[in-house]
Design a protein around this motif. Structure first.
Motif, PDB file in Angstrom:
ATOM      1  N   HIS A   1       5.246 -31.814  22.377  1.00  0.00           N
ATOM      2  CA  HIS A   1       3.755 -31.352  21.830  1.00  0.00           C
ATOM      3  C   HIS A   1       3.854 -30.280  20.597  1.00  0.00           C
ATOM      4  O   HIS A   1       3.026 -29.772  20.486  1.00  0.00           O
ATOM      5  CB  HIS A   1       3.398 -30.514  23.328  1.00  0.00           C
ATOM      6  N   GLY A   2       4.942 -30.582  20.120  1.00  0.00           N
ATOM      7  CA  GLY A   2       4.971 -29.645  18.573  1.00  0.00           C
ATOM      8  C   GLY A   2       6.459 -28.763  18.501  1.00  0.00           C
ATOM      9  O   GLY A   2       7.012 -28.766  19.332  1.00  0.00           O
ATOM     10  N   ALA A   3       6.199 -27.945  17.324  1.00  0.00           N
ATOM     11  CA  ALA A   3       7.536 -27.225  17.072  1.00  0.00           C
ATOM     12  C   ALA A   3       7.191 -25.867  17.407  1.00  0.00           C
ATOM     13  O   ALA A   3       6.039 -25.399  17.545  1.00  0.00           O
ATOM     14  CB  ALA A   3       7.659 -27.328  15.600  1.00  0.00           C
ATOM     15  N   GLY A   4       8.347 -25.071  17.689  1.00  0.00           N
ATOM     16  CA  GLY A   4       7.982 -23.603  17.963  1.00  0.00           C
ATOM     17  C   GLY A   4       7.877 -22.984  16.903  1.00  0.00           C
ATOM     18  O   GLY A   4       7.763 -23.369  15.605  1.00  0.00           O
ATOM     19  N   PRO A   5       7.896 -21.688  16.972  1.00  0.00           N
ATOM     20  CA  PRO A   5       7.614 -20.569  15.508  1.00  0.00           C
ATOM     21  C   PRO A   5       8.593 -20.824  14.674  1.00  0.00           C
ATOM     22  O   PRO A   5       9.741 -21.284  14.951  1.00  0.00           O
ATOM     23  CB  PRO A   5       7.538 -19.222  16.492  1.00  0.00           C
ATOM     24  N   GLU A   6       8.504 -20.256  13.442  1.00  0.00           N
ATOM     25  CA  GLU A   6       9.296 -20.182  12.551  1.00  0.00           C
ATOM     26  C   GLU A   6      10.654 -19.462  12.955  1.00  0.00           C
ATOM     27  O   GLU A   6      10.562 -18.244  13.516  1.00  0.00           O
ATOM     28  CB  GLU A   6       8.813 -19.533  10.997  1.00  0.00           C
ATOM     29  N   PRO A   7      11.757 -19.904  12.878  1.00  0.00           N
ATOM     30  CA  PRO A   7      12.948 -19.395  13.364  1.00  0.00           C
ATOM     31  C   PRO A   7      13.850 -18.358  12.532  1.00  0.00           C
ATOM     32  O   PRO A   7      13.463 -18.303  11.166  1.00  0.00           O
ATOM     33  CB  PRO A   7      14.109 -20.513  13.570  1.00  0.00           C
ATOM     34  N   ALA A   8      14.403 -17.388  12.777  1.00  0.00           N
ATOM     35  CA  ALA A   8      15.142 -16.345  11.966  1.00  0.00           C
ATOM     36  C   ALA A   8      16.387 -16.873  11.625  1.00  0.00           C
ATOM     37  O   ALA A   8      16.752 -17.843  12.353  1.00  0.00           O
ATOM     38  CB  ALA A   8      15.352 -15.207  13.015  1.00  0.00           C
ATOM     39  N   ILE A   9      16.685 -16.180  10.289  1.00  0.00           N
ATOM     40  CA  ILE A   9      18.045 -16.813   9.710  1.00  0.00           C
ATOM     41  C   ILE A   9      19.032 -16.068  10.221  1.00  0.00           C
ATOM     42  O   ILE A   9      19.230 -14.780  10.627  1.00  0.00           O
ATOM     43  CB  ILE A   9      17.847 -16.497   8.106  1.00  0.00           C
ATOM     44  N   ALA A  10      20.281 -16.982  10.653  1.00  0.00           N
ATOM     45  CA  ALA A  10      21.486 -16.232  11.267  1.00  0.00           C
ATOM     46  C   ALA A  10      22.529 -16.447  10.157  1.00  0.00           C
ATOM     47  O   ALA A  10      22.334 -17.307   9.087  1.00  0.00           O
ATOM     48  CB  ALA A  10      21.920 -16.809  12.507  1.00  0.00           C
ATOM     49  N   HIS A  11      23.594 -15.997  10.283  1.00  0.00           N
ATOM     50  CA  HIS A  11      25.046 -16.121   9.249  1.00  0.00           C
ATOM     51  C   HIS A  11      26.213 -16.633   9.908  1.00  0.00           C
ATOM     52  O   HIS A  11      26.314 -16.244  11.060  1.00  0.00           O
ATOM     53  CB  HIS A  11      25.124 -14.798   8.316  1.00  0.00           C
TER      54      HIS A  11
ATOM     55  N   LYS B   1       0.482 -26.417  39.166  1.00  0.00           N
ATOM     56  CA  LYS B   1       1.248 -26.953  37.910  1.00  0.00           C
ATOM     57  C   LYS B   1       0.309 -26.644  36.819  1.00  0.00           C
ATOM     58  O   LYS B   1      -0.829 -26.580  36.772  1.00  0.00           O
ATOM     59  CB  LYS B   1       1.185 -28.316  38.384  1.00  0.00           C
ATOM     60  N   THR B   2       1.273 -26.405  35.784  1.00  0.00           N
ATOM     61  CA  THR B   2       0.472 -26.132  34.418  1.00  0.00           C
ATOM     62  C   THR B   2       1.001 -27.354  33.652  1.00  0.00           C
ATOM     63  O   THR B   2       1.985 -27.860  33.700  1.00  0.00           O
ATOM     64  CB  THR B   2       0.967 -24.781  33.802  1.00  0.00           C
ATOM     65  N   ASP B   3       0.038 -27.453  32.452  1.00  0.00           N
ATOM     66  CA  ASP B   3       0.011 -28.482  31.459  1.00  0.00           C
ATOM     67  C   ASP B   3       1.054 -28.285  30.408  1.00  0.00           C
ATOM     68  O   ASP B   3       1.590 -27.037  30.205  1.00  0.00           O
ATOM     69  CB  ASP B   3      -1.122 -28.794  30.848  1.00  0.00           C
ATOM     70  N   PRO B   4       2.064 -29.142  30.016  1.00  0.00           N
ATOM     71  CA  PRO B   4       3.026 -28.914  29.075  1.00  0.00           C
ATOM     72  C   PRO B   4       2.311 -28.490  27.605  1.00  0.00           C
ATOM     73  O   PRO B   4       0.997 -28.624  27.191  1.00  0.00           O
ATOM     74  CB  PRO B   4       3.526 -30.169  28.670  1.00  0.00           C
ATOM     75  N   ALA B   5       3.010 -27.886  26.659  1.00  0.00           N
ATOM     76  CA  ALA B   5       2.637 -27.393  25.335  1.00  0.00           C
ATOM     77  C   ALA B   5       3.822 -27.233  24.514  1.00  0.00           C
ATOM     78  O   ALA B   5       5.003 -27.146  25.056  1.00  0.00           O
ATOM     79  CB  ALA B   5       1.844 -25.960  25.309  1.00  0.00           C
ATOM     80  N   ALA B   6       3.798 -26.804  23.212  1.00  0.00           N
ATOM     81  CA  ALA B   6       4.507 -26.771  22.344  1.00  0.00           C
ATOM     82  C   ALA B   6       5.620 -25.584  22.664  1.00  0.00           C
ATOM     83  O   ALA B   6       5.048 -24.489  23.311  1.00  0.00           O
ATOM     84  CB  ALA B   6       4.302 -26.534  20.717  1.00  0.00           C
ATOM     85  N   PRO B   7       6.928 -25.272  22.292  1.00  0.00           N
ATOM     86  CA  PRO B   7       7.612 -23.976  22.640  1.00  0.00           C
ATOM     87  C   PRO B   7       7.154 -22.623  21.940  1.00  0.00           C
ATOM     88  O   PRO B   7       6.465 -22.744  21.037  1.00  0.00           O
ATOM     89  CB  PRO B   7       8.935 -24.534  22.065  1.00  0.00           C
ATOM     90  N   ASP B   8       7.198 -21.739  22.979  1.00  0.00           N
ATOM     91  CA  ASP B   8       6.639 -20.506  22.360  1.00  0.00           C
ATOM     92  C   ASP B   8       7.721 -19.799  21.899  1.00  0.00           C
ATOM     93  O   ASP B   8       7.656 -18.464  21.165  1.00  0.00           O
ATOM     94  CB  ASP B   8       6.091 -19.632  23.507  1.00  0.00           C
TER      95      ASP B   8
END
Length: 1183
Positions: A808-818, A721-728
């Motif tokens: 456990h936190g936020a993921g990386p900066e998201p890309a812009i969609a239209h 079992k692995t520990d939780p973390a912020a999204p990748d």
């Protein structure tokens, strides 16, 4: 005293039986020997015949003198000589029945043949002759079957009963056998059973075929359609199939324990005859599919005679014996339970011989003998004797003969006692009939074994040297070798009762010349034979066990030593069968080479060396390397937050090196039971460092790969079992659209549980209006994959972002969609709308594009609404129903097909987007020109008279313009089925009836009527009628036709015309022209010119379809109409004389036959002289 007599009789039987067993009757070797008849060939008891072939009932016999033959049929004498269809072959009793003049079923019955000569009478079995039958399948409407997935199903076959019964099999439309297995199988009666149905069982070509083996015909049942649906699909489609389907289940189908489909109940019984085949079947339904097991309650199954068919559902025991009686149990089981069924088997037996059928006796005068008819059966059979075909109790008394149940004892027989005895053994299940003769002879001894015959044996094997003899009394046999110094009696020699000399272990010194002497009271006979003892055949170098990799070569050696006087032959086998027909297998004189070895080459190879006397063999196994065994002993070490080290022990490589290892994982927290590939390592490594994701419960397994493929997976490792973390990573598939004119729906593909990296997964949704807003508006969304923004402008572009967040936190900066906000209905209609009429049924509509900003959404296309406002003809009703044509995309014109001629149409155009249609353009109109009218609504024949009739009609339903008139065409058809000339009548537009005078009485007419507008003529409606026959006229005609003066006048006219035609023919051949021809050439009437196809004239009559116009035809001068090459003309339909008429004179008969008018001359167009025969035909056609 009675017991003592029975004992004496038994001892006498045993004694006499011993005396007669040494004599075999040489029926074929002794010419001129007096002999009672013996049946040598006869048809089977149950003789099924082919109704398409002559019937041959065999009965052959031999005897001296040659026997004569007679037959009984159904117990009475069958007089074959007085039946013209029956022939008895010469020197035989075989009957040949010619069925060309009589049906085969006329000769069904029970036949028995009798063969007799002066020494006795032999009879055949009762031959039951029955005609084979392959009846047709009864026609039936097979409804589609709709079943719920998982339920059981039976598809019935029920073939027609044939003789013999048909062989049943199921195939599809492509004549491919339907797949069967544990779940789907065919029962013994031909029905197809499904233990549980699956979606893949849906098909529309379940076809049951019945093959009748005797006539080699195959018939098929109507195809059965099966649709397998789950419960939701059934609810959606039940209405569509409510009227024409069978719905078998309504409730959801869960897993269930087995239930027997056949047989029913907990027990059943079955009877089988000894020597027959016993077949028992058990078919069960259940989910999962049950497996079937068989056992015998009161003992073990006979292993050598037992087989399991139809995927273990049928138990088959061949050559049944009394020991097979008892209780048998079939068991059906799956994970949910077990069900049993007991079958009680009773074994009955038709009569069968215990020690063989009675044997022929040849006795010398004064000798004793025994005929034994020993048989058994269940129930116990009865035994009856006959002599020369007559029951023995009704035969002449013979003091030398005594009947004791199944035995006849002969004592002190005398010349003249020869006869044929019949033994009949019968019970409820059959009978045995055997002929055995007693032949009283005085014959000196004869040796029947071929003189100077050479016997060859192998050293240390048994040698048997024959001395078959015949004589009456029975000869005594003695043997000598070479010098004849003494008889051969005692070790190593043994003389059998039949005279055969046996050497149990032959050696080289036993080779030589042997003499057998046969002697009785009437003489002695000697015969010489030779024995050769050969060296045995031995394999001195045997093939050896081989292990080889796939693609390589292997050689098996097999070297042999044998007797030089014998010619050896080498044979190779694979797994006790023939070698595959493969050029990779090369056979030499002492070896077998296999090149490019494959997995299929593995097996046991045997070399066999054969000579005419013996053989020797040796075997060796070939093993081809296989896939490796799975790795073992998986262990996890060096455990970290996002990595772990995995080690394992490789399995057996099977002589093929491991190329790589594949590591797979299962995440039991998010995707239990699903395995995914993680990484690969070279085959030389047994350790790997694995990178892992947070918040997962990992289990690992390893597969090995060599040149032959992957191994089975290893056993799984322990859970890590692995520990939780912020999204990748962030969600994918972000897009924006509107469901209302003032909203924006932002949707995305959510992360999986494995991608979430921890608990509390939610999403930060952000948006702003493109090129207007600078700041982002955001909101948090959980447990959803979309968010709706309200109060947005209509159809404007937006920029969008969605970011994954967990505890456990936020993921990386998201890309812009239209994306775009919601659409609204267009606010403008197309302008400059106009129509261009192309013809009476087609118009083209044009319009200008609507500006993009007024569409307020994604342009989908334009719709043209149009409707017929009214017809320009007063009799046609108005039609206000609107039609719509849609033109997808950015079009500015479109075609309107299928319009009604001579009508006023209205139309308008609208633009539409994803929301709907915009406003309507101003309504415009256009007018279609006139077209051709439709056919008249009706055409009725009224008031038929001798020479006239009236036609009445109704105007066309579709005027399509102003009716300018009607055209009526009609033509007669005479008694020879020839078409008469076409008459045409023009009628005014306001006429609805016409009377046609001056018609021929009793003549069939065909009428065609069509309407016209200024555009042209429309299709025609047709009708048929016959003018009425006047009885008085007909009577006078009959009277005149039977008068002699009238017949003479007609003959004279015919003779005169024939003479004139012959004179014309002679003049024509001389090159001159007779005046009539010149006059015709010079003064051709235009009305008699040949009519052309483009003149719209009518000649040939076609009865295919009434509305078809007549084809162009030419009218000869004799008034007949020549047919063209069409096969559908009236003359093809019959002789014309058998027509029938309704009370109103309309024709209801049918034509048949072919007219001879095909070969008549073609009138003025022919450049040859007219044929006299054709001229007569033309004359007779209209007389």
């Amino acid at each position: 005293m009675m017991a003592r007599r029975r004992m004496d009789a038994a001892l006498l039987v045993l004694f006499l039986g011993h005396l007669v067993t040494a004599l075999e009757v040489p029926l074929d070797l002794l010419e001129g020997l007096p002999q009672p008849p013996t049946i040598t060939h006869q048809s089977p008891k149950d003789f099924i015949i082919d109704p398409r072939e002559n019937i041959i009932i065999h009965c052959d016999a031999k005897g001296k003198p040659h026997p004569s033959f007679s037959w009984t049929r159904n117990g009475t004498h069958f007089d074959t000589e007085n039946d013209p269809n029956v022939n008895m072959r010469s020197h035989s009793g075989t009957l040949v029945v010619d069925i060309s003049r009589e049906k085969a079923e006329h000769y069904e019955g029970v036949y028995q043949c009798t063969a007799r000569n002066k020494h006795g009478t032999a009879v055949s079995n009762n031959v039951v002759v029955r005609q084979s039958r392959s009846p047709l399948w009864s026609k039936e409407r097979v409804k589609p079957i709709v079943v719920q997935e998982g339920v059981s199903l039976m598809l019935p076959c029920r073939p027609p009963a044939g003789l013999p019964p048909p062989i049943i099999f199921w195939m599809d439309n492509n004549f491919q056998r339907l797949p069967q297995g544990k779940r789907v199988s065919q029962s013994l009666n031909g029905d197809l059973y499904f233990s549980n149905v699956r979606k893949e069982d849906s098909r529309n070509d379940y076809i049951c075929y019945a093959r009748f083996p005797h006539t080699q015909t195959i018939q098929q049942k109507q195809p059965i359609t099966v649709r397998v649906l789950n419960l939701d699909a059934i609810n959606d489609t039940v209405a569509a199939f409510y009227n024409d389907t069978d719905l078998f289940s309504e409730a959801p189908v869960d897993e269930r324990r087995p239930i027997f489909l056949i047989p029913s109940g907990s027990s059943s019984s079955k009877m089988v005859l000894r020597g027959h085949i016993l077949e028992m079947e058990c078919i069960a339904e259940g989910l999962p599919t049950p497996e079937i097991l068989w056992s015998k309650v009161s003992g073990d199954l006979p292993a050598m005679r037992t087989s399991f068919l139809h995927y273990n559902k049928t138990l088959r025991i061949v050559n049944v014996s009394e020991s097979d009686a008892g209780d048998y149990r079939c068991k059906a089981r799956n994970q949910l339970g077990t069900v049993h069924h007991t079958i009680h088997v009773a074994v009955k037996a038709a009569p069968y011989w215990i020690s063989g059928a009675p044997r022929n006796l040849v006795l010398a005068p004064g000798e004793n003998g025994v005929l034994t008819c020993r048989a058994s059966g269940t129930p116990k059979p009865s035994i009856s004797w006959a002599m020369n075909g007559i029951p023995i109790e009704n035969s002449p008394k013979d003091l030398s003969r005594k009947v004791e149940d199944d035995t006849i004892i002969f004592t002190d027989v005398q010349t003249g006692s020869s006869a044929v005895y019949q033994c009949n053994v019968s019970n409820d299940y059959g009978y045995l009939l055997s002929n055995a003769f007693v032949n009283v002879l005085s014959e000196p001894p004869r040796v029947l074994t071929e003189a100077n015959k050479v016997y060859q044996v192998i050293t240390n094997s048994k040698a048997l040297i024959d001395c078959s003899s015949f004589g009456s009394p029975i000869p005594k046999i003695t043997w000598f070798k070479d010098s004849r110094s003494s008889t051969l009696d005692g070790d190593p020699y043994f003389v059998h009762d039949n005279g055969t000399l046996e050497i149990n272990v032959a050696q080289a010194q036993n080779s030589g010349k042997y003499t057998c002497a046969a002697r009785n009271s009437l003489g002695i006979y000697e015969n010489h034979v030779y024995l050769e003892v050969k060296e045995p055949t031995r394999i001195v170098k045997q093939p050896e066990y081989k292990v080889v990799q796939r693609g390589r070569s292997v050689v098996f050696e097999c070297k042999v030593k044998h007797d030089p006087s014998l010619i050896p032959t080498m044979t190779w086998l694979k797994d006790d069968g023939e070698l595959p027909d493969d050029e990779r297998l090369i056979v030499d004189s002492d070896s077998l080479t296999i090149t490019d070895v494959t997995e299929n080459d593995a097996g046991v190879y045997t070399c066999i060396m054969n000579t005419t006397l013996d053989n020797d063999s040796a075997s060796a196994e070939l093993t081809v390397v296989e896939r490796p065994d799975p790795p073992t002993d998986l262990e996890l070490t060096d455990q970290k937050k996002r990595s772990v080290q995995l080690t394992w022990t490789p399995g057996d490589e099977h002589n093929s090196p491991t190329q790589k290892f594949l590591i797979q994982y299962e995440d039991s927290l998010h995707h239990r039971g699903q395995w995914h590939n993680l990484t690969e390592v070279p085959g030389t490594k047994t350790t790997v460092h694995l990178k892992l994701s947070p918040h997962a419960h990992y289990t690992f397994r390893v597969l090995a790969l060599n040149a032959e493929g992957f191994s089975r997976p290893s056993f799984p490792s322990r859970v890590y079992k692995t520990d939780p973390a912020a999204p990748d990573e962030n969600p994918t598939g972000v897009r924006g659209f509107g469901t209302e004119h003032n909203n924006l729906v932002i949707s995305w593909t959510p992360l999986t549980g494995f991608q979430s990296n921890g608990p509390g997964l939610h999403y930060k949704v952000m948006w702003r209006q493109k090129a207007v807003d600078l700041d982002w508006t955001s909101v948090t969304v959980a447990n959803n994959s979309q968010f709706v923004v309200s109060g947005t402008p209509t159809f404007v572009p937006y920029e969008l972002k969605v970011q994954a967040v967990n505890d456990h936190g936020a993921g990386p900066e998201p890309a812009i969609a239209h994306g775009y906000s919601g659409e609204d209905l267009p606010i403008a209609a197309p302008e400059n709308v106009q129509a261009v009429v192309l013809n009476s049924t087609l118009a083209e509509i044009h319009w200008d594009h609507v500006p993009v900003n007024l569409i307020r959404g994604h342009l989908k296309g334009y719709k043209v609404y149009y409707w017929k406002k009214h017809s320009l003809h007063k009799h046609n009703p108005d039609h206000m129903e609107k039609d719509i044509l849609t033109f997808s995309g950015n079009h500015s014109h479109g075609m309107l097909p299928g319009l009604h001629p001579f009508s006023i149409y209205s139309f308008n155009v609208r633009v539409y987007n994803g929301k709907g249609e915009g406003p309507v353009s101003p309504t415009q109109q256009f007018k279609t020109p006139e077209g051709v009218p439709g056919p008249p609504t009706s055409l009725v024949v009224t008031n038929p008279n001798l020479d006239s009739l009236t036609l009445e009609w109704s105007p066309p339903r579709e005027h399509n313009g102003h009716i300018t008139g009607y055209t009526l065409r009609y033509q007669p058809v005479n008694n020879s089925n020839e078409l008469g000339p076409v008459e045409e009548l023009a009628l005014t537009a306001n006429e609805t009836s016409v009377t046609l005078p001056h018609l021929k009485y009793s003549t069939y007419y065909k009428f065609y009527l069509n309407a016209k507008t200024v555009t042209g003529a429309g299709p025609a409606i047709s009708q048929e009628a016959v003018t009425i026959v006047d009885e008085a006229v007909a009577s006078r005609q009959v009277d005149i036709a039977t008068q002699g003066w009238f017949i003479g006048l007609m003959c004279a006219i015919a003779l005169l015309i024939l003479i004139l035609l012959i004179i014309c023919f002679i003049q024509r051949n001389k090159g001159g022209k007779y005046p009539v021809k010149e006059k015709e050439d010079a003064h051709t009437d235009p009305e008699f010119q040949p009519m052309k196809d483009d003149d719209c004239t009518f000649g040939e009559y076609s009865d295919n379809e009434d509305h078809k116009p007549l084809k162009g035809s030419r009218t000869p001068s004799n008034g007949t109409v020549k047919r063209d090459d069409s096969d559908d003309s009236l003359v093809d339909y019959g002789d014309g004389g058998d027509g029938q008429f309704n009370e109103d004179g309309s024709f209801i008969g049918q034509y048949s036959g072919k007219s001879a008018s095909r070969d008549t001359a073609e009138g003025h167009e022919s450049s040859e002289a007219p044929s006299p025969i054709n001229a007569m035909n033309s004359l007779n056609s209209f007389v």
